[in-house]
Design a protein around this motif. Structure first.
Motif, mmCIF file in Angstrom:
data_model
loop_
_atom_site.group_PDB
_atom_site.id
_atom_site.type_symbol
_atom_site.label_atom_id
_atom_site.label_comp_id
_atom_site.label_asym_id
_atom_site.label_seq_id
_atom_site.Cartn_x
_atom_site.Cartn_y
_atom_site.Cartn_z
ATOM 1 N N VAL A 58 -8.622 -19.142 6.327
ATOM 2 C CA VAL A 58 -9.552 -19.822 5.421
ATOM 3 C C VAL A 58 -9.665 -18.984 4.156
ATOM 4 O O VAL A 58 -10.051 -17.814 4.224
ATOM 5 C CB VAL A 58 -10.931 -20.001 6.079
ATOM 6 C CG1 VAL A 58 -11.920 -20.614 5.101
ATOM 7 C CG2 VAL A 58 -10.813 -20.862 7.336
ATOM 8 N N PRO A 59 -9.339 -19.537 2.996
ATOM 9 C CA PRO A 59 -9.399 -18.752 1.754
ATOM 10 C C PRO A 59 -10.814 -18.272 1.453
ATOM 11 O O PRO A 59 -11.807 -18.855 1.898
ATOM 12 C CB PRO A 59 -8.921 -19.746 0.686
ATOM 13 C CG PRO A 59 -8.156 -20.781 1.434
ATOM 14 C CD PRO A 59 -8.817 -20.889 2.781
ATOM 15 N N LEU A 60 -10.870 -17.197 0.684
ATOM 16 C CA LEU A 60 -12.156 -16.573 0.377
ATOM 17 C C LEU A 60 -13.096 -17.548 -0.312
ATOM 18 O O LEU A 60 -14.305 -17.526 -0.059
ATOM 19 C CB LEU A 60 -11.928 -15.333 -0.495
ATOM 20 C CG LEU A 60 -13.167 -14.481 -0.801
ATOM 21 C CD1 LEU A 60 -13.778 -13.942 0.476
ATOM 22 C CD2 LEU A 60 -12.795 -13.347 -1.748
ATOM 23 N N GLN A 61 -12.583 -18.411 -1.193
ATOM 24 C CA GLN A 61 -13.457 -19.335 -1.910
ATOM 25 C C GLN A 61 -14.231 -20.230 -0.947
ATOM 26 O O GLN A 61 -15.406 -20.549 -1.182
ATOM 27 C CB GLN A 61 -12.647 -20.203 -2.872
ATOM 28 C CG GLN A 61 -11.736 -21.212 -2.167
ATOM 29 C CD GLN A 61 -10.998 -22.106 -3.127
ATOM 30 O OE1 GLN A 61 -9.822 -21.933 -3.364
ATOM 31 N NE2 GLN A 61 -11.691 -23.099 -3.679
ATOM 32 N N ALA A 62 -13.626 -20.626 0.176
ATOM 33 C CA ALA A 62 -14.327 -21.433 1.170
ATOM 34 C C ALA A 62 -15.205 -20.564 2.054
ATOM 35 O O ALA A 62 -16.319 -20.973 2.435
ATOM 36 C CB ALA A 62 -13.322 -22.202 2.026
ATOM 37 N N ARG A 63 -14.747 -19.376 2.360
ATOM 38 C CA ARG A 63 -15.523 -18.487 3.228
ATOM 39 C C ARG A 63 -16.849 -18.087 2.580
ATOM 40 O O ARG A 63 -17.829 -17.807 3.268
ATOM 41 C CB ARG A 63 -14.694 -17.245 3.553
ATOM 42 C CG ARG A 63 -15.265 -16.393 4.663
ATOM 43 C CD ARG A 63 -14.244 -15.400 5.141
ATOM 44 N NE ARG A 63 -13.155 -16.061 5.823
ATOM 45 C CZ ARG A 63 -13.249 -16.559 7.046
ATOM 46 N NH1 ARG A 63 -14.386 -16.484 7.707
ATOM 47 N NH2 ARG A 63 -12.219 -17.151 7.607
ATOM 48 N N LEU A 64 -16.862 -18.045 1.254
ATOM 49 C CA LEU A 64 -18.085 -17.683 0.532
ATOM 50 C C LEU A 64 -19.052 -18.852 0.381
ATOM 51 O O LEU A 64 -20.175 -18.662 -0.087
ATOM 52 C CB LEU A 64 -17.735 -17.127 -0.854
ATOM 53 C CG LEU A 64 -17.001 -15.785 -0.873
ATOM 54 C CD1 LEU A 64 -16.635 -15.394 -2.298
ATOM 55 C CD2 LEU A 64 -17.857 -14.692 -0.238
ATOM 56 N N GLU A 65 -18.636 -20.046 0.743
ATOM 57 C CA GLU A 65 -19.515 -21.220 0.672
ATOM 58 C C GLU A 65 -20.676 -21.046 1.652
ATOM 59 O O GLU A 65 -20.468 -20.868 2.851
ATOM 60 C CB GLU A 65 -18.721 -22.480 0.995
ATOM 61 C CG GLU A 65 -19.555 -23.706 1.323
ATOM 62 C CD GLU A 65 -20.529 -24.089 0.217
ATOM 63 O OE1 GLU A 65 -21.705 -24.333 0.534
ATOM 64 O OE2 GLU A 65 -20.106 -24.132 -0.957
ATOM 65 N N PRO A 66 -21.939 -21.068 1.170
ATOM 66 C CA PRO A 66 -23.086 -20.832 2.066
ATOM 67 C C PRO A 66 -23.150 -21.785 3.255
ATOM 68 O O PRO A 66 -23.560 -21.382 4.351
ATOM 69 C CB PRO A 66 -24.297 -21.002 1.145
ATOM 70 C CG PRO A 66 -23.776 -20.679 -0.230
ATOM 71 C CD PRO A 66 -22.359 -21.176 -0.242
ATOM 72 N N GLY A 108 -10.475 -28.875 -2.431
ATOM 73 C CA GLY A 108 -9.114 -29.278 -2.741
ATOM 74 C C GLY A 108 -8.344 -29.543 -1.456
ATOM 75 O O GLY A 108 -8.659 -28.978 -0.409
ATOM 76 N N ALA A 109 -7.330 -30.375 -1.543
ATOM 77 C CA ALA A 109 -6.657 -30.871 -0.340
ATOM 78 C C ALA A 109 -6.119 -29.757 0.542
ATOM 79 O O ALA A 109 -6.300 -29.770 1.767
ATOM 80 C CB ALA A 109 -5.525 -31.813 -0.749
ATOM 81 N N GLU A 110 -5.465 -28.751 -0.033
ATOM 82 C CA GLU A 110 -4.845 -27.707 0.774
ATOM 83 C C GLU A 110 -5.884 -26.860 1.498
ATOM 84 O O GLU A 110 -5.760 -26.584 2.695
ATOM 85 C CB GLU A 110 -3.964 -26.818 -0.111
ATOM 86 C CG GLU A 110 -3.188 -25.765 0.671
ATOM 87 C CD GLU A 110 -2.254 -24.961 -0.209
ATOM 88 O OE1 GLU A 110 -1.711 -23.942 0.270
ATOM 89 O OE2 GLU A 110 -2.061 -25.346 -1.382
ATOM 90 N N VAL A 111 -6.924 -26.456 0.782
ATOM 91 C CA VAL A 111 -7.979 -25.651 1.397
ATOM 92 C C VAL A 111 -8.777 -26.482 2.391
ATOM 93 O O VAL A 111 -9.146 -26.001 3.466
ATOM 94 C CB VAL A 111 -8.905 -25.049 0.316
ATOM 95 C CG1 VAL A 111 -10.070 -24.288 0.958
ATOM 96 C CG2 VAL A 111 -8.121 -24.120 -0.601
ATOM 97 N N ASP A 112 -9.031 -27.748 2.063
ATOM 98 C CA ASP A 112 -9.786 -28.618 2.975
ATOM 99 C C ASP A 112 -9.087 -28.737 4.326
ATOM 100 O O ASP A 112 -9.741 -28.828 5.374
ATOM 101 C CB ASP A 112 -9.954 -30.009 2.366
ATOM 102 C CG ASP A 112 -11.015 -30.047 1.278
ATOM 103 O OD1 ASP A 112 -11.721 -29.031 1.101
ATOM 104 O OD2 ASP A 112 -11.129 -31.083 0.591
ATOM 105 N N GLU A 113 -7.759 -28.739 4.322
ATOM 106 C CA GLU A 113 -7.019 -28.858 5.580
ATOM 107 C C GLU A 113 -7.273 -27.631 6.456
ATOM 108 O O GLU A 113 -7.517 -27.756 7.663
ATOM 109 C CB GLU A 113 -5.528 -29.012 5.288
ATOM 110 C CG GLU A 113 -4.712 -29.509 6.462
ATOM 111 C CD GLU A 113 -4.228 -28.402 7.376
ATOM 112 O OE1 GLU A 113 -3.958 -28.684 8.566
ATOM 113 O OE2 GLU A 113 -4.130 -27.247 6.921
ATOM 114 N N ALA A 114 -7.252 -26.435 5.857
ATOM 115 C CA ALA A 114 -7.517 -25.207 6.614
ATOM 116 C C ALA A 114 -8.965 -25.162 7.082
ATOM 117 O O ALA A 114 -9.253 -24.800 8.232
ATOM 118 C CB ALA A 114 -7.183 -23.984 5.764
ATOM 119 N N VAL A 115 -9.878 -25.548 6.205
ATOM 120 C CA VAL A 115 -11.295 -25.543 6.571
ATOM 121 C C VAL A 115 -11.554 -26.532 7.701
ATOM 122 O O VAL A 115 -12.316 -26.250 8.636
ATOM 123 C CB VAL A 115 -12.173 -25.865 5.341
ATOM 124 C CG1 VAL A 115 -13.624 -26.107 5.759
ATOM 125 C CG2 VAL A 115 -12.111 -24.723 4.330
#
Length: 356
Positions: free
Chosen positions: A201-209, A284-291
């Motif tokens: 999971v990229p850092l930008q998503a991991r930092l999402e509260p 975004g589509a790529e990050v959403d798939e991992a999340v």
């Protein structure tokens, strides 16, 4: 005392099981029995069989590759063996000897810094080294840094618990709930969701509260379910480090009332998790798939803990509790705006569920 029924716990997530779980389970038992020097008639060997850690991992990671599921089962077995060594109440256990436990943890933490095991290190330390090498081969340095940080937190929390046990006074509710997240080892186990999925999971998503809150909800829900199922074991051993017993001591509840209150807290975490999931933004589509795969792993963990605990011999030491659970079967989750839904229920005397 009369037999107590484990309360029904809310679980709207589907049960799942990897098709190779039984195979992985038996192969892992064979490996660990060899590493530990257990013979089939030994109590240690029988405990490995009864633990069914391959089935737990098969429920948590039903789509992992066979090789990865084997690695995660071996690691989970290591964590439970380490936890058992720490929490044994006889003369061989470390739970009442924080200085010796600290020394044992220090030997293990050397491995996290890249130091190879020494000749005097036992099979659990050497086994951890082998498992860390397997994980390093699969994940990035950034992921490994996060994983080792959580493992170090777990080691430090076990020393806190041993010190608290020796002092004799049960912890207050706030301290216990904060430290139980760490002594459960669940932050470590949640990190393995990415290993199972072969993604990070990229850092930008991991930092999402909201995503961070969902992780806390998962850790709490699994920890509270564990305390409910293991209550008989704690009562048998005189260990007050259990949410049910901490709540009983704080509010002057009966054991049955405290069990129900612990279940309410579990359910509040699950409901808050669902609210957060509905409100998650898009990355975004790529990050959403991992999340999405990561969130599914969190859901699998919460359901797997209930299914596995209900049938597991590890939690049948105490005769005070019925060994059955009535998890709510899969049902459609609530839909529509998260803002329009009712706030999750709060257990008496607690802050909003899922918020540290």
């Amino acid at each position: 005392m009369a037999t107590l029924q484990i309360p029904a716990m809310y679980s709207p997530f589907s049960s799942a099981l990897h098709p190779c779980s039984q195979q992985v389970q038996q192969e892992s038992v064979t490996r660990w029995a060899h590493w530990m020097g257990f013979e089939p008639m030994d109590k240690g060997y029988q405990a490995l069989q009864a633990g069914q850690f391959g089935l737990l991992m098969g429920r948590c990671h039903p789509t992992a590759s066979l090789e990865t599921l084997s690695l995660l089962t071996d690691f989970t077995t290591w964590l439970f063996l380490w936890d058992d060594l720490v929490n044994q109440v006889d003369e061989s256990g470390m739970s009442w000897r924080p200085e010796q436990l600290q020394a044992m943890n220090d030997r293990a933490q050397r491995l996290l810094l890249g130091n190879a095991p020494q000749a005097q290190d036992g099979p659990l330390v050497r086994g951890l080294w082998h498992l860390l090498e397997g994980l390093k081969a699969r994940m990035s340095g950034q992921w490994m840094h996060r994983f080792t940080f959580h493992l170090q937190e777990y080691f430090e929390a076990t020393v806190w618990q041993a010190t608290s046990l020796r002092r004799g006074a049960p912890p207050d509710v706030d301290t216990y709930t904060r430290m139980r997240r760490l002594t459960s080892g669940m932050f470590v186990m949640v990190d393995l969701i990415e290993v199972a999925g072969g993604m990070e999971v990229p850092l930008q998503a991991r930092l999402e509260p909201l995503l961070a809150a969902m992780v806390r909800c998962t850790v709490n829900a699994v920890a509270w379910a564990n305390d409910i199922f293991s209550l008989g074991k704690e009562l048998l051993h005189g260990d007050r480090h259990n949410l049910v017993l901490v709540l009983q001591n704080k509010w002057g509840l009966t054991l049955e009332e405290a069990l129900r209150e612990a279940a309410v807290r579990h359910d509040a975490e699950v409901r808050h998790f669902i609210d957060c999931q509905h409100a998650l933004p898009s990355f975004g589509a790529e990050v959403d798939e991992a999340v999405g795969r990561y969130v599914e792993g969190l859901r699998c963990w919460m359901r797997a803990k209930l299914d596995w605990s209900a049938m597991n011999g590890r939690y049948r030491q105490g005769t005070e509790l019925s060994a059955q659970v009535r998890a709510v079967p899969h049902q459609p989750e609530c839909t529509g705006s998260a803002r329009a839904r009712r706030a999750p229920p709060r257990a008496a005397g607690t802050s909003k569920a899922g918020v540290a």
